[in-house]
Design a protein around this motif. Structure first.
Motif, PDB file in Angstrom:
ATOM      1  N   GLY A 336       0.797  -1.218   0.000  1.00 15.15           N
ATOM      2  CA  GLY A 336       0.000   0.000   0.000  1.00 15.15           C
ATOM      3  C   GLY A 336       0.831   1.270   0.000  1.00 15.15           C
ATOM      4  N   ARG A 337       2.159   1.131   0.107  1.00 15.94           N
ATOM      5  CA  ARG A 337       3.048   2.299  -0.016  1.00 15.94           C
ATOM      6  C   ARG A 337       3.105   2.813  -1.443  1.00 15.94           C
ATOM      7  NH1 ARG A 337       2.724   4.937   3.688  1.00 15.94           N
ATOM      8  NH2 ARG A 337       0.981   3.586   4.130  1.00 15.94           N
ATOM      9  N   THR A 338       2.699   1.987  -2.421  1.00 13.04           N
ATOM     10  CA  THR A 338       2.656   2.414  -3.816  1.00 13.04           C
ATOM     11  C   THR A 338       1.200   2.410  -4.283  1.00 13.04           C
ATOM     12  OG1 THR A 338       3.558   2.023  -6.029  1.00 13.04           O
ATOM     13  CG2 THR A 338       2.953   0.080  -4.749  1.00 13.04           C
ATOM     14  N   GLY A 339       0.958   2.970  -5.461  1.00 18.31           N
ATOM     15  CA  GLY A 339      -0.400   3.026  -5.991  1.00 18.31           C
ATOM     16  C   GLY A 339      -1.323   3.912  -5.176  1.00 18.31           C
ATOM     17  N   ARG A 340      -0.775   4.968  -4.572  1.00 17.46           N
ATOM     18  CA  ARG A 340      -1.564   5.850  -3.704  1.00 17.46           C
ATOM     19  C   ARG A 340      -2.172   6.993  -4.502  1.00 17.46           C
ATOM     20  NH1 ARG A 340      -0.068   5.211   1.791  1.00 17.46           N
ATOM     21  NH2 ARG A 340      -0.356   7.407   2.288  1.00 17.46           N
ATOM     22  N   ALA A 341      -3.265   7.520  -3.970  1.00 19.23           N
ATOM     23  CA  ALA A 341      -3.941   8.700  -4.536  1.00 19.23           C
ATOM     24  C   ALA A 341      -4.255   8.519  -6.017  1.00 19.23           C
ATOM     25  CB  ALA A 341      -3.080   9.947  -4.321  1.00 19.23           C
ATOM     26  N   GLY A 342      -4.669   7.298  -6.378  1.00 19.16           N
ATOM     27  CA  GLY A 342      -5.078   7.038  -7.756  1.00 19.16           C
ATOM     28  C   GLY A 342      -3.943   6.755  -8.721  1.00 19.16           C
ATOM     29  N   ARG A 343      -2.697   6.836  -8.247  1.00 20.47           N
ATOM     30  CA  ARG A 343      -1.565   6.543  -9.126  1.00 20.47           C
ATOM     31  C   ARG A 343      -1.400   5.034  -9.295  1.00 20.47           C
ATOM     32  NH1 ARG A 343       0.104  10.816  -5.841  1.00 20.47           N
ATOM     33  NH2 ARG A 343       0.875  12.660  -6.946  1.00 20.47           N
ATOM     34  N   SER A 344      -0.726   4.647 -10.371  1.00 24.01           N
ATOM     35  CA  SER A 344      -0.426   3.234 -10.570  1.00 24.01           C
ATOM     36  C   SER A 344       0.873   2.891  -9.851  1.00 24.01           C
ATOM     37  CB  SER A 344      -0.295   2.918 -12.068  1.00 24.01           C
ATOM     38  OG  SER A 344       0.754   3.681 -12.641  1.00 24.01           O
ATOM     39  N   GLY A 345       0.998   1.643  -9.454  1.00 21.55           N
ATOM     40  CA  GLY A 345       2.201   1.191  -8.764  1.00 21.55           C
ATOM     41  C   GLY A 345       2.455  -0.272  -9.041  1.00 21.55           C
TER      42      GLY A 345
END
Length: 461
Positions: A336-345
């Motif tokens: 959950g540290r990536t893909g935050r605020a609608g960004r892809s991760g």
């Protein structure tokens, strides 16, 4: 759901600060929680990492705190966080969204001077943000009175459970006024946490913005088969980092603190921009490392789970699990540290042969299949294995070498002694020197004559 923050009942000071920070539309958890917080309702909020959960209680608290004032050593609100990083993150939120207010915010965490904390508390704190242990320490010193707390926030409750803070939370709740508002947030809801909510919340409103134990759809998840030897895992990790698409920065998670420093040094030796973050570091070093990562001075941050929920960096492009987490819930928090605020991760998890049990638990928890990616990293050659060894292992090997040499030296000494033994035996078989003492003497034939027997005795009358 309202399209902007102006329809949630927040004050103009708060909405102006939110807009100036670049936010126009509330997230699901914010839109659902903020009106109930303003109505002074108890809340159970279940939301995964990266959903804007922190602002869902910071914004209405700022609005509520515009009336009234704090008294010395009697904070008006209390926010409990499991880690120093999370507490510092919430403090940053109050500074960002409370820029139009003149509120006093105290941060009680380890690694920060007691004197600085006491100075704020003595003046009166509108908001007290603390880790449970530090808060109780200050309470026992008589620096805090809790009978004026109007709002209690227990954040990341399931993480509190994992870290053994539940007894501290129970004690703190017992010290607070019974007529208070309690806001309870957690990414998952284990049975122990559910019991806690039944004890300390009054008719709570449950808000769940995503399927419990789910991972964000914006994250591409992959599993990587690796060998069981550490040097093979490190080689596979480097291979995945080099092959990763659009990697701007990444957090790499290890299960053990001692592996964090070892892996960070390994990556540095191979030319990567990497730093380490774990619980044994002092607060100054942790802050400097985090600031360097946030400022893109470090590309890779190798961390233990102390950082799994303590980083507010929306633009982390990749997460690598160097170790499969022992607790399945930690997988959700890590990626959950990536893909935050609608960004892809993207999230890659290295899986060794012994990790099958933990991987099965993760897949059952998230209820989805994760595709496998074969690592192209070859087995580490002998030269690389030597380079990969940590200073501690090198010292151990040097110690073993010295021990072997010492053993060999002892063996040679024994052999030499064995060869010399017959000669010594011949010397022993010789007739003993006579000291003029009978062999039946109590001093023995071979023994020296005591000096007092050789002295001339003077005769006196």
């Amino acid at each position: 759901m309202t399209d902007d923050f102006s329809g949630l009942g927040l004050s103009s000071k708060v909405t102006d600060a939110v807009v100036s920070a670049g936010y126009t539309k509330p997230t699901d958890i914010q839109a659902k929680a903020i009106p109930h917080v303003l109505e002074k309702k108890d809340i159970i909020g279940i939301a995964q990492t990266g959903t804007g959960k922190t602002a869902s209680f910071v914004l209405p608290m700022l609005t509520r705190l515009e009336t009234g004032r704090a008294r010395a050593r009697m904070p008006r609100t209390l926010i409990l966080e499991p880690t120093r990083e999370l507490a510092a993150q919430v403090h940053e939120n109050f500074e960002k969204y409370g820029k139009n207010h003149r509120l006093s915010v105290a941060l009680l965490i380890g690694g920060v001077s007691f004197e600085d904390q006491n100075r704020i508390l003595d003046r009166g704190a509108d908001v007290l943000i603390a880790t449970p242990g530090r808060m109780l320490d200050q309470f026992e010193r008589g620096r805090i009175l809790l009978n004026g707390v109007e709002i209690l926030v227990i954040d990341e409750a399931d993480r509190m459970l994992d870290m053994g803070f539940v007894p501290d939370i129970e004690r703190i709740c017992g010290l607070l006024p019974p007529r208070r508002q309690t806001l309870f947030f957690s990414a998952t809801m284990p049975p122990e946490i559910e019991k806690l909510t039944k004890r300390f919340l009054r008719d709570p409103i449950k808000i769940e913005v995503a399927r419990q134990n789910s991972t964000a759809e914006t994250i591409t998840q992959k599993l990587v088969r690796v060998g069981s030897r550490p040097e093979e895992k490190r080689a596979a990790l480097r291979d995945q980092i080099r092959a990763a698409e659009n990697l701007t920065n990444a957090i790499i998670f290890c299960n053990r603190k001692r592996d964090v420093a070892t892996l960070a040094r390994s990556l540095q030796r191979h030319g990567f921009s990497a730093g380490a973050l774990h619980g044994d570091m002092d607060q100054k070093s942790r802050t400097e490392t985090l600031d360097a990562f946030k400022a893109n001075k470090l590309t890779l941050l190798v961390a233990s789970d102390v950082a799994a929920r303590g980083l507010d960096i929306p633009a982390v492009s990749h997460v690598f699990n160097f170790d499969v987490p022992v607790h399945a819930e930690d997988y959700i928090h890590r990626i959950g540290r990536t893909g935050r605020a609608g960004r892809s991760g993207a999230a890659f998890t290295l899986v060794a042969p012994a990790d099958g049990k933990h991987l099965d638990a993760i897949l059952r928890l998230i209820q989805r299949d994760v595709p496998w990616v074969e690592s192209t990293a070859p087995h580490a050659p002998v030269q690389e294995q030597a380079a990969e060894e940590s200073p501690g292992s090198s010292r151990r090997k040097q110690g073993e070498a010295r021990k072997t040499a010492k053993t060999a030296k002892t063996t040679n000494t024994v052999k030499t002694t064995e060869k010399a033994e017959p000669r010594r035996k011949q010397q022993t078989d010789r007739e003993p020197e006579s000291f003029g003492i009978d062999e039946n003497s109590p001093f023995g034939a071979d023994g020296p004559v005591p000096a007092f027997l050789l002295r001339e005795v003077s005769r006196t009358r």
